[in-house]
Motif scaffolding. Structure first.
Motif, PDB file in Angstrom:
ATOM      1  N   VAL A  95      17.640  47.054 -80.535  1.00 49.99           N
ATOM      2  CA  VAL A  95      16.906  45.096 -81.684  1.00 49.99           C
ATOM      3  C   VAL A  95      17.260  44.211 -80.641  1.00 49.99           C
ATOM      4  N   ILE A  96      18.618  44.560 -79.882  1.00 50.20           N
ATOM      5  CA  ILE A  96      19.933  43.594 -79.366  1.00 50.20           C
ATOM      6  C   ILE A  96      18.492  43.430 -77.979  1.00 50.20           C
ATOM      7  N   LYS A  97      18.351  44.115 -77.412  1.00 49.62           N
ATOM      8  CA  LYS A  97      17.236  43.519 -76.134  1.00 49.62           C
ATOM      9  C   LYS A  97      15.999  43.029 -76.058  1.00 49.62           C
ATOM     10  N   ASN A  98      15.333  43.387 -78.005  1.00 47.74           N
ATOM     11  CA  ASN A  98      13.953  43.727 -78.246  1.00 47.74           C
ATOM     12  C   ASN A  98      13.630  42.039 -78.503  1.00 47.74           C
ATOM     13  N   ARG A  99      14.988  41.274 -78.738  1.00 48.18           N
ATOM     14  CA  ARG A  99      15.073  39.839 -78.956  1.00 48.18           C
ATOM     15  C   ARG A  99      15.783  39.033 -78.154  1.00 48.18           C
ATOM     16  N   ALA A 100      15.892  39.484 -76.511  1.00 45.13           N
ATOM     17  CA  ALA A 100      15.774  38.505 -75.962  1.00 45.13           C
ATOM     18  C   ALA A 100      14.177  39.006 -74.117  1.00 45.13           C
ATOM     19  N   TYR A 101      13.973  40.163 -75.095  1.00 46.14           N
ATOM     20  CA  TYR A 101      12.135  40.212 -74.520  1.00 46.14           C
ATOM     21  C   TYR A 101      11.380  39.146 -75.048  1.00 46.14           C
TER      22      TYR A 101
END
Length: 264
Positions: free
Chosen positions: A10-16
């Motif tokens: 979830v955290i990575k997807n927000r960054a991507y």
């Protein structure tokens, strides 16, 4: 899926999100898509100059193969996997078609296995891209608002969203948090490990059609062989291909097909 892994995704997807939105714009510019992806898979393939076809494979966990020969592009979808996974695999591979096949894939071949989400950044971006295609943000938020009025249990809302967007259970859960529709991530800890039987029971309890949970077992290889036969005859007539080489190519394709196809 492991809870800590879920949070990390979830955290990575927000960054991507920004990077993937750029790829989505490229897709929209090339495809001019406006519709239900499961119903226009072949049309999307044509816009991207990729021949898309289904074959029921012996390995039901196998997702999709994208092959770029330098002259033609092909995407083989495994129809032995549930529809929700097959559609996600298709959208995942579109990302690689647009962005280029990763260097770590040999012979320009992309193979996606339907394990929840890979730890590789490039694969995660492909999964986020797939989620955006199947579950567009505005429509996803609108349908969540509709379903939450009738259902207080998050798993029931997820099941209805799965059914509406033809998407995997975990992909819907991740979408709810990466878009910040839901915030208390601990609320889904217990349902992250839901298996196929539990999801089927959930669908039944809500009177939802199970179609997306089941494979199509569609086999389009006979159409591909007929197409090869027609094109081969034309090349032989124009003396661009010998009959010997044509027969050798066809026999090779038939052997591979026999090796990978699910046995009746």
């Amino acid at each position: 899926m492991n809870f800590s892994r879920f949070k990390e995704i979830v955290i990575k997807n927000r960054a991507y999100a920004g990077s993937v939105k750029e790829t989505l714009k490229v897709f929209q510019d090339r495809v001019r898509w406006d519709g239900d992806i499961p119903k226009i898979i072949k049309e999307i393939g044509e816009k991207l100059d990729v021949l898309v076809f289904q074959v029921p494979m012996a390995d039901s966990d196998f997702g999709a193969v994208f092959l770029d020969t330098g002259y033609s592009k092909y995407m083989l979808l495994n129809s032995s996997q549930p529809r929700k996974k097959m559609y996600f695999s298709f959208c995942h591979d579109i990302y690689h078609i647009i962005c280029g096949v990763p260097d770590y894939i040999n012979e320009k071949r992309e193979v996606h296995f339907n394990q929840d989400y890979d730890s590789n950044d490039n694969e995660r971006k492909a999964n986020l891209f797939a989620a955006n295609l199947l579950m567009p943000e505005l429509e996803f938020k609108k349908m969540y608002e509709l379903y939450k009025d009738d259902n207080k249990d998050i798993e029931k809302i997820v099941a209805k969203l799965m059914n509406y967007f033809s998407s995997p259970f975990v992909a819907v859960l991740i979408r709810l948090y990466e878009l910040e529709i839901l915030e208390r991530i601990e609320d889904v800890k217990e349902i992250l490990e839901y298996g196929d039987n539990q999801i089927r029971e959930l669908f039944d309890s809500l009177w939802l059609d199970r179609d997306i949970l089941e494979p199509t077992y569609k086999d389009e290889m006979p159409f591909i062989l007929e197409m090869i036969k027609t094109e081969g005859a034309d090349l032989i007539e124009k003396q661009l291909l010998s009959e010997y080489n044509y027969n050798r190519i066809v026999e090779g394709i038939k052997k591979i097909y026999s090796d990978i196809r699910k046995k009746d």
